[in-house]
Structure formats: structure tokens, C-alpha cells
Design an enzyme around this catalytic site. Structure first.
Site, PDB file in Angstrom:
ATOM      1  N   GLY A  41     -12.496 -16.635   5.653  1.00  0.00           N
ATOM      2  CA  GLY A  41     -11.612 -17.718   5.231  1.00  0.00           C
ATOM      3  C   GLY A  41     -11.803 -18.188   3.803  1.00  0.00           C
ATOM      4  O   GLY A  41     -11.521 -19.339   3.487  1.00  0.00           O
ATOM      5  N   SER A  42     -12.242 -17.264   2.915  1.00  0.00           N
ATOM      6  CA  SER A  42     -12.395 -17.720   1.528  1.00  0.00           C
ATOM      7  C   SER A  42     -11.030 -18.017   0.899  1.00  0.00           C
ATOM      8  O   SER A  42     -10.909 -18.920   0.066  1.00  0.00           O
ATOM      9  CB  SER A  42     -13.181 -16.705   0.697  1.00  0.00           C
ATOM     10  OG  SER A  42     -12.468 -15.522   0.522  1.00  0.00           O
ATOM     11  N   LEU A  50       1.659  -8.170  13.446  1.00  0.00           N
ATOM     12  CA  LEU A  50       2.631  -9.018  14.137  1.00  0.00           C
ATOM     13  C   LEU A  50       3.869  -8.188  14.466  1.00  0.00           C
ATOM     14  O   LEU A  50       4.345  -7.416  13.629  1.00  0.00           O
ATOM     15  CB  LEU A  50       3.003 -10.209  13.261  1.00  0.00           C
ATOM     16  CG  LEU A  50       1.854 -11.194  12.979  1.00  0.00           C
ATOM     17  CD1 LEU A  50       2.239 -12.180  11.883  1.00  0.00           C
ATOM     18  CD2 LEU A  50       1.443 -11.927  14.257  1.00  0.00           C
ATOM     19  N   ASN A  95       2.001 -13.195   3.293  1.00  0.00           N
ATOM     20  CA  ASN A  95       0.695 -12.548   3.475  1.00  0.00           C
ATOM     21  C   ASN A  95       0.072 -12.263   2.117  1.00  0.00           C
ATOM     22  O   ASN A  95       0.776 -11.995   1.142  1.00  0.00           O
ATOM     23  CB  ASN A  95       0.905 -11.219   4.221  1.00  0.00           C
ATOM     24  CG  ASN A  95      -0.389 -10.472   4.476  1.00  0.00           C
ATOM     25  OD1 ASN A  95      -1.403 -11.060   4.877  1.00  0.00           O
ATOM     26  ND2 ASN A  95      -0.375  -9.166   4.253  1.00  0.00           N
ATOM     27  N   HIS A 146      -2.528  -9.531   0.374  1.00  0.00           N
ATOM     28  CA  HIS A 146      -3.099  -8.216   0.661  1.00  0.00           C
ATOM     29  C   HIS A 146      -3.832  -7.709  -0.583  1.00  0.00           C
ATOM     30  O   HIS A 146      -3.319  -7.826  -1.699  1.00  0.00           O
ATOM     31  CB  HIS A 146      -1.986  -7.239   1.049  1.00  0.00           C
ATOM     32  CG  HIS A 146      -2.502  -5.881   1.381  1.00  0.00           C
ATOM     33  ND1 HIS A 146      -3.162  -5.609   2.551  1.00  0.00           N
ATOM     34  CD2 HIS A 146      -2.481  -4.719   0.673  1.00  0.00           C
ATOM     35  CE1 HIS A 146      -3.525  -4.340   2.574  1.00  0.00           C
ATOM     36  NE2 HIS A 146      -3.119  -3.774   1.442  1.00  0.00           N
ATOM     37  N   SER A 178      -1.564  -8.590  -3.849  1.00  0.00           N
ATOM     38  CA  SER A 178      -0.134  -8.902  -3.755  1.00  0.00           C
ATOM     39  C   SER A 178       0.060 -10.019  -2.746  1.00  0.00           C
ATOM     40  O   SER A 178      -0.619 -10.063  -1.720  1.00  0.00           O
ATOM     41  CB  SER A 178       0.658  -7.689  -3.247  1.00  0.00           C
ATOM     42  OG  SER A 178       0.415  -6.549  -4.042  1.00  0.00           O
ATOM     43  N   ASP A 214       1.894  -4.702   6.130  1.00  0.00           N
ATOM     44  CA  ASP A 214       1.798  -5.060   4.712  1.00  0.00           C
ATOM     45  C   ASP A 214       3.097  -4.744   3.965  1.00  0.00           C
ATOM     46  O   ASP A 214       3.087  -4.360   2.788  1.00  0.00           O
ATOM     47  CB  ASP A 214       0.593  -4.369   4.052  1.00  0.00           C
ATOM     48  CG  ASP A 214      -0.721  -4.790   4.713  1.00  0.00           C
ATOM     49  OD1 ASP A 214      -0.875  -5.972   5.029  1.00  0.00           O
ATOM     50  OD2 ASP A 214      -1.581  -3.914   4.933  1.00  0.00           O
TER      51      ASP A 214
HETATM   52  C1  GAR Z   1      -8.801 -10.801   1.796  1.00  0.00           C
HETATM   53  O1  GAR Z   1      -9.252  -9.883   0.847  1.00  0.00           O
HETATM   54  C2  GAR Z   1      -7.346 -10.527   2.139  1.00  0.00           C
HETATM   55  O2  GAR Z   1      -6.583 -10.103   1.046  1.00  0.00           O
HETATM   56  C3  GAR Z   1      -7.491  -9.429   3.175  1.00  0.00           C
HETATM   57  O3  GAR Z   1      -8.565  -9.833   3.964  1.00  0.00           O
HETATM   58  C4  GAR Z   1      -9.494 -10.567   3.154  1.00  0.00           C
HETATM   59  C5  GAR Z   1      -9.812 -11.877   3.847  1.00  0.00           C
HETATM   60  O4  GAR Z   1     -10.836 -12.579   3.189  1.00  0.00           O
HETATM   61  N1  GAR Z   1      -6.272  -9.248   3.931  1.00  0.00           N
HETATM   62  C6  GAR Z   1      -5.804  -8.067   4.322  1.00  0.00           C
HETATM   63  O5  GAR Z   1      -6.400  -7.032   4.133  1.00  0.00           O
HETATM   64  C7  GAR Z   1      -4.476  -8.106   5.047  1.00  0.00           C
HETATM   65  N2  GAR Z   1      -3.925  -6.801   5.169  1.00  0.00           N
HETATM   66  P1  GAR Z   1     -11.085 -14.121   3.490  1.00  0.00           P
HETATM   67  O6  GAR Z   1     -11.200 -14.256   5.006  1.00  0.00           O
HETATM   68  O7  GAR Z   1     -12.393 -14.420   2.809  1.00  0.00           O
HETATM   69  O8  GAR Z   1      -9.942 -14.910   2.939  1.00  0.00           O
END
Ligand code: GAR
Length: 227
Positions: free
Chosen positions: A17-18, A98, A112, A114, A141, A150
Site C-alpha cells: 500500500g505504498s 476484474l 489503475n 501499472h 502508467s 492492464d
Molecule cells: C505497484 O508497483 C503497482 O504499480 C503495482 O503493484 C505495486 C503495488 O505497490 N501494480 C500492478 O502491477 C498492477 N498490474 P504498493 O502496494 O506498495 O502500492
């Protein structure tokens, strides 16, 4: 709009969840017009749930493993989201696909983030794949979500140069810094209706975009597009 006359979002997470934290921090600083109505995780041990609790944001886990199928999980997810009357769903590291049926409930309202310069490298291991391809540039993106993995119209991208000595980890860390700036920025522009989804296209300041917006990493602002 919520009772305060502000746009609000449900933020969906699966992990640390950063990115969620970046949106929370923008709110706390008064830098965002987007309120966070609730946080939903599909994983009970997602670190982002604690981040939401610490910020006094309603948070709930809908553990997908407790449902017999994707449809049942999505019905539960929709019920929780709809009980909060949100304007947007922000997927911030939400790692469940989803279905088209779910997405159709929130057409043009799901966004989203990505970690790649889409359409390159949908799915997982994006940083290693950019290294393997000897790409000069990598990045992230933010896009409206459709039924493809995505997929969906790209709103904005932030780029980072790939360095000769980069590992997947070092590259991921530099991209994440950009993610933490671009997501709150786009959430704010969505809340202000500067960015909208119109007939399957991204509109920026009421004009259709023909290319994704470029996020200027140094200034933390969107560079004005050539429309
Ligand atoms: C992030 O890098 C996000 O872009 C990626 O998961 C990570 C979550 O980090 N998402 C995907 O790959 C979606 N296809 P976080 O939990 O620290 O925010």
C-alpha cells in the site's frame, strides 16, 4: 460527490500500500480534491490495511480465497463499494483481474496504476522484462480500466531512464518513486474533472487526448499535451 461536496474514491489494494499511502499523504497535505471513502484489500495480511487504519480510513478485507469463484467475490466487492457511494475506484497495487461484468458497473470510473510504459509489459515482472529487452526507458502508467489485463485508455505516464547497472529491484525502486507522485496527481485531476472518460477516450480539460499525458517527474506536474 460526498456530503462535503467532494469527489471520493474507494482504493483497492492487495499489498504493502505504498501507493495508497501517497494518496493519503496528498489528502493530509490538502493537495488533493479526492477524498478516500474506503480501502478494500483482497488479502487479509496486506500492509495497506494498517496504513488505512492509521489514517482513520474505513478499511475492509474481502478475502478472495473465501469465495467459491470470481463472480461471488466480485458480488461481495460491489456490495461493499456501493454501500459507500464512491465516484471512483483507484486500483493501487490491486492484483486481482476484474471481470468485464464487474468493470461494466463502473464504466470510466476505475483507474489503475501499472509499473510499465503501457502497452509494453502488461502483467507481472515488468522491470525485469524492460531490462531483458534493453529498453532505454521504463516507467509507470495510470489508465482507465477495461476488461483487458492492464488495458484501457492510458491517462498519463511517468518515465525513468534505465541505467546500465540497474537490477530489477533498483529499477522498480526508481519507478515506485514516480508512482507515488503520479497517482495522487491523477486522482486530484479526476476529482476536479480535468480528466474524464468520454466515449472510451481520455479527455483532458475537455479535449480528447491522442497520446497519454506526460508526467514531468521533476516538477510533479502534468506537461501540457499536444492535443
Ligand atoms: C505497484 O508497483 C503497482 O504499480 C503495482 O503493484 C505495486 C503495488 O505497490 N501494480 C500492478 O502491477 C498492477 N498490474 P504498493 O502496494 O506498495 O502500492
Amino acid at each position: 460527490m460526498n456530503a462535503r461536496g467532494r469527489a471520493s474514491a474507494a482504493i483497492l489494494i492487495s499489498g504493502g500500500g505504498s501507493n495508497l499511502q501517497a494518496v493519503i499523504d496528498a489528502n493530509v497535505c490538502g493537495d488533493s480534491a479526492m477524498d478516500i471513502a474506503l480501502v478494500v484489500s483482497n488479502r487479509p495480511n496486506a500492509g495497506g490495511l494498517k496504513r488505512a487504519s492509521d489514517a482513520n480510513i474505513t478499511n475492509i478485507c474481502i478475502d478472495h480465497t473465501q469465495y467459491p469463484n470470481r463472480r461471488a467475490f466480485e458480488i461481495a466487492l460491489k456490495e461493499v463499494i456501493d454501500s459507500h457511494e464512491v465516484d471512483f475506484l483507484l486500483l493501487a497495487g490491486f492484483m486481482r483481474i476484474l471481470t468485464a461484468q464487474f468493470v461494466a458497473n463502473y464504466s470510466g470510473k476505475i483507474v489503475n496504476i501499472h509499473p510499465s510504459l503501457l502497452p509494453a509489459y502488461t502483467g507481472l515482472h515488468t522491470h525485469q522484462r524492460a531490462l531483458d529487452a534493453n529498453d532505454a526507458w521504463h516507467g509507470c502508467s495510470v489508465h482507465f480500466v477495461n476488461a483487458e489485463l492492464d488495458g484501457g485508455p492510458i491517462i498519463a505516464q511517468g518515465r525513468v531512464p534505465v541505467q546500465d547497472d540497474d537490477s530489477a529491484e533498483s529499477l522498480a525502486a526508481r519507478v515506485l518513486v514516480v508512482e507515488h507522485k503520479i497517482l495522487p496527481c491523477i486522482a486530484n485531476l479526476l476529482a476536479q474533472r480535468s480528466i474524464e472518460y468520454v466515449d472510451g477516450q481520455v479527455h483532458f480539460e475537455q479535449r480528447a487526448l491522442h497520446m497519454p499525458l506526460i508526467f514531468d517527474v521533476d516538477s510533479g506536474q502534468i506537461a501540457k499535451p499536444c492535443v
